[in-house]
Design an enzyme around this catalytic site. Structure first.
Site, PDB file in Angstrom:
ATOM      1  N   ASN A  11      51.304  -1.016   6.588  1.00 45.04           N
ATOM      2  CA  ASN A  11      50.937  -0.894   8.004  1.00 45.04           C
ATOM      3  C   ASN A  11      50.731   0.593   8.294  1.00 45.04           C
ATOM      4  O   ASN A  11      51.703   1.343   8.381  1.00 45.04           O
ATOM      5  CB  ASN A  11      52.076  -1.478   8.863  1.00 45.04           C
ATOM      6  CG  ASN A  11      51.860  -1.237  10.341  1.00 45.04           C
ATOM      7  OD1 ASN A  11      50.761  -0.881  10.766  1.00 45.04           O
ATOM      8  ND2 ASN A  11      52.908  -1.421  11.129  1.00 45.04           N
ATOM      9  N   LYS A  13      49.722   1.932  10.913  1.00 45.67           N
ATOM     10  CA  LYS A  13      49.942   2.249  12.335  1.00 45.67           C
ATOM     11  C   LYS A  13      48.777   3.102  12.865  1.00 45.67           C
ATOM     12  O   LYS A  13      47.657   2.912  12.419  1.00 45.67           O
ATOM     13  CB  LYS A  13      51.295   2.934  12.534  1.00 45.67           C
ATOM     14  CG  LYS A  13      52.430   2.169  11.858  1.00 45.67           C
ATOM     15  CD  LYS A  13      53.774   2.614  12.342  1.00 45.67           C
ATOM     16  CE  LYS A  13      54.844   1.980  11.477  1.00 45.67           C
ATOM     17  NZ  LYS A  13      56.170   2.064  12.045  1.00 45.67           N
ATOM     18  N   HIS A  99      54.548  -7.021  15.833  1.00 44.12           N
ATOM     19  CA  HIS A  99      55.306  -5.842  15.386  1.00 44.12           C
ATOM     20  C   HIS A  99      56.225  -5.378  16.526  1.00 44.12           C
ATOM     21  O   HIS A  99      55.836  -5.421  17.701  1.00 44.12           O
ATOM     22  CB  HIS A  99      54.346  -4.725  14.981  1.00 44.12           C
ATOM     23  CG  HIS A  99      55.040  -3.640  14.214  1.00 44.12           C
ATOM     24  ND1 HIS A  99      55.807  -2.685  14.834  1.00 44.12           N
ATOM     25  CD2 HIS A  99      55.124  -3.393  12.886  1.00 44.12           C
ATOM     26  CE1 HIS A  99      56.313  -1.875  13.909  1.00 44.12           C
ATOM     27  NE2 HIS A  99      55.921  -2.281  12.721  1.00 44.12           N
ATOM     28  N   GLU A 101      56.988  -2.567  17.557  1.00 47.21           N
ATOM     29  CA  GLU A 101      56.437  -1.500  18.408  1.00 47.21           C
ATOM     30  C   GLU A 101      55.586  -2.108  19.525  1.00 47.21           C
ATOM     31  O   GLU A 101      55.569  -1.599  20.645  1.00 47.21           O
ATOM     32  CB  GLU A 101      55.628  -0.511  17.553  1.00 47.21           C
ATOM     33  CG  GLU A 101      56.562   0.353  16.708  1.00 47.21           C
ATOM     34  CD  GLU A 101      55.923   0.927  15.459  1.00 47.21           C
ATOM     35  OE1 GLU A 101      54.702   0.845  15.288  1.00 47.21           O
ATOM     36  OE2 GLU A 101      56.688   1.454  14.621  1.00 47.21           O
ATOM     37  N   GLU A 181      61.927  -7.265  10.046  1.00 45.88           N
ATOM     38  CA  GLU A 181      61.964  -5.818  10.233  1.00 45.88           C
ATOM     39  C   GLU A 181      63.036  -5.475  11.262  1.00 45.88           C
ATOM     40  O   GLU A 181      62.755  -5.483  12.482  1.00 45.88           O
ATOM     41  CB  GLU A 181      60.611  -5.314  10.733  1.00 45.88           C
ATOM     42  CG  GLU A 181      59.462  -5.586   9.789  1.00 45.88           C
ATOM     43  CD  GLU A 181      58.366  -4.547   9.952  1.00 45.88           C
ATOM     44  OE1 GLU A 181      58.071  -3.858   8.970  1.00 45.88           O
ATOM     45  OE2 GLU A 181      57.836  -4.391  11.057  1.00 45.88           O
ATOM     46  N   GLY A 187      61.086   3.265  10.554  1.00 49.04           N
ATOM     47  CA  GLY A 187      60.769   4.677  10.748  1.00 49.04           C
ATOM     48  C   GLY A 187      61.984   5.565  10.916  1.00 49.04           C
ATOM     49  O   GLY A 187      61.862   6.709  11.359  1.00 49.04           O
ATOM     50  N   SER A 225      61.876   1.265   6.535  1.00 47.53           N
ATOM     51  CA  SER A 225      62.255   2.376   5.654  1.00 47.53           C
ATOM     52  C   SER A 225      62.312   1.988   4.179  1.00 47.53           C
ATOM     53  O   SER A 225      63.205   2.435   3.461  1.00 47.53           O
ATOM     54  CB  SER A 225      63.575   2.997   6.124  1.00 47.53           C
ATOM     55  OG  SER A 225      63.435   3.537   7.428  1.00 47.53           O
TER      56      SER A 225
HETATM   57  C1  PEP Z   1      56.758  -0.770   9.962  1.00 47.69           C
HETATM   58  O1  PEP Z   1      56.380  -0.123  10.923  1.00 47.69           O
HETATM   59  O2  PEP Z   1      56.356  -1.952   9.841  1.00 47.69           O
HETATM   60  C2  PEP Z   1      57.665  -0.148   9.019  1.00 47.69           C
HETATM   61  C3  PEP Z   1      58.324  -0.920   8.209  1.00 47.69           C
HETATM   62  O3  PEP Z   1      57.779   1.214   9.071  1.00 47.69           O
HETATM   63  P1  PEP Z   1      58.623   2.153   8.050  1.00 47.69           P
HETATM   64  O4  PEP Z   1      58.378   1.643   6.654  1.00 47.69           O
HETATM   65  O5  PEP Z   1      58.074   3.518   8.260  1.00 47.69           O
HETATM   66  O6  PEP Z   1      60.060   2.023   8.439  1.00 47.69           O
END
Ligand code: PEP
Length: 272
Positions: A11, A13, A99, A101, A181, A187, A225
């Protein structure tokens, strides 16, 4: 033994530009072709304006590509939105929905996310549907009630799509993918441990019984992460079927190492 083909999805973003993307995609293509990761599904999800660039750059490659969102309406006066039919018109194969976000900053609800799933499935798009609890929800003992609510809603929508629903053809089991997630891990550099991820994934799978394959066919990705250093231990867990990768998806070496970890876990489980 895992019966499911692992999937690693990147992703991006709201990152990238044409020069950056061209370089990243070139490195990914070369790396995937060099390592021959046939036992693995790989998807990259750039921002909308770069979908056509990614489609061109990945033509003939085993790497698939998808969008980060889709409008729940078919077409019309929805300024700034992008429809499922437009994505399909470009050759898109996948879409991420729900997601955290978007759930947080765009206030998307379970109903919104399910409507996106339904329209994506109706157009033959594979769906990567995100779920996960916040830190506050985890610390107050509400992880299972939050995940249960999110999974039940999505499973109902996926079940409808698998029965045909509004779809031209029923949604095959492997085209509905969940991504667990935990919001506190996205992040932040603070990944869930492999044990915590496995516990959540097993719980999620236990709620999928009504789906085709009784939930055994549904891939559940871990996201939050994931880095080259923790990917292998996460992907080795029996109910973790790959990853949804944010930050590390923008670094070719890291994304390739994460794909390599998923491929290694898949061949290790097949060999058992
Ligand atoms: C994400 O935004 O779906 C995600 C998993 O981000 P990160 O790997 O940076 O934590």
């Amino acid at each position: 033994m895992k019966q499911r083909k692992p999937l690693v999805a990147g992703n991006w973003k709201m990152n990238g530009d044409t020069v950056f993307n061209d370089h990243l995609l070139g490195e990914l293509r070369a790396g995937i072709e060099r390592e021959s990761m046939a036992a693995l599904g790989i998807v990259v999800c750039p921002p909308y304006p770069y979908l056509a660039q990614v489609a061109n750059r990945l033509a003939g490659s085993p790497i698939e590509w998808g969008a980060q969102n889709v409008c729940e309406r078919p077409n019309g006066a929805f300024t700034g939105e992008v429809s499922a039919s437009m994505l399909v018109d470009l050759g898109c194969r996948w879409v991420i929905v729900g997601h955290s976000e978007r759930r947080q900053s765009m206030h998307e609800t379970d109903d919104d996310v399910c409507a996106k799933l339904a329209i994506a499935a109706a157009h033959g798009l594979g769906v990567i549907a995100c779920i996960g609890e916040t830190l506050d929800e985890r610390e107050s003992g509400r992880t299972e009630s939050v995940l249960g609510r999110q999974v039940d809603a999505l499973a109902r929508a996926a079940h409808d799509a698998q029965r045909g629903g509004d779809c031209a053809a029923p949604m095959p089991a492997e085209r509905f993918v969940l991504a667990y997630e935990p919001v506190w891990a996205i992040g932040t550099g603070r990944s869930a441990s492999a044990e915590i991820a496995q516990q959540a994934h097993a719980f999620i799978r236990s709620r999928l019984g009504a789906l085709d394959g009784g939930g055994q066919a549904t891939r559940i990705l871990y996201g939050g992460s994931v880095k080259p250093g923790n990917a292998r231990s996460l992907f080795a867990m029996p109910d973790v079927d790959g990853g949804l990768i944010g930050g590390a998806a923008l670094i070719a070496e890291d994304f390739l190492a994460i794909c390599g970890a998923a491929a290694a876990c898949s061949s290790a489980s097949t060999a058992r």
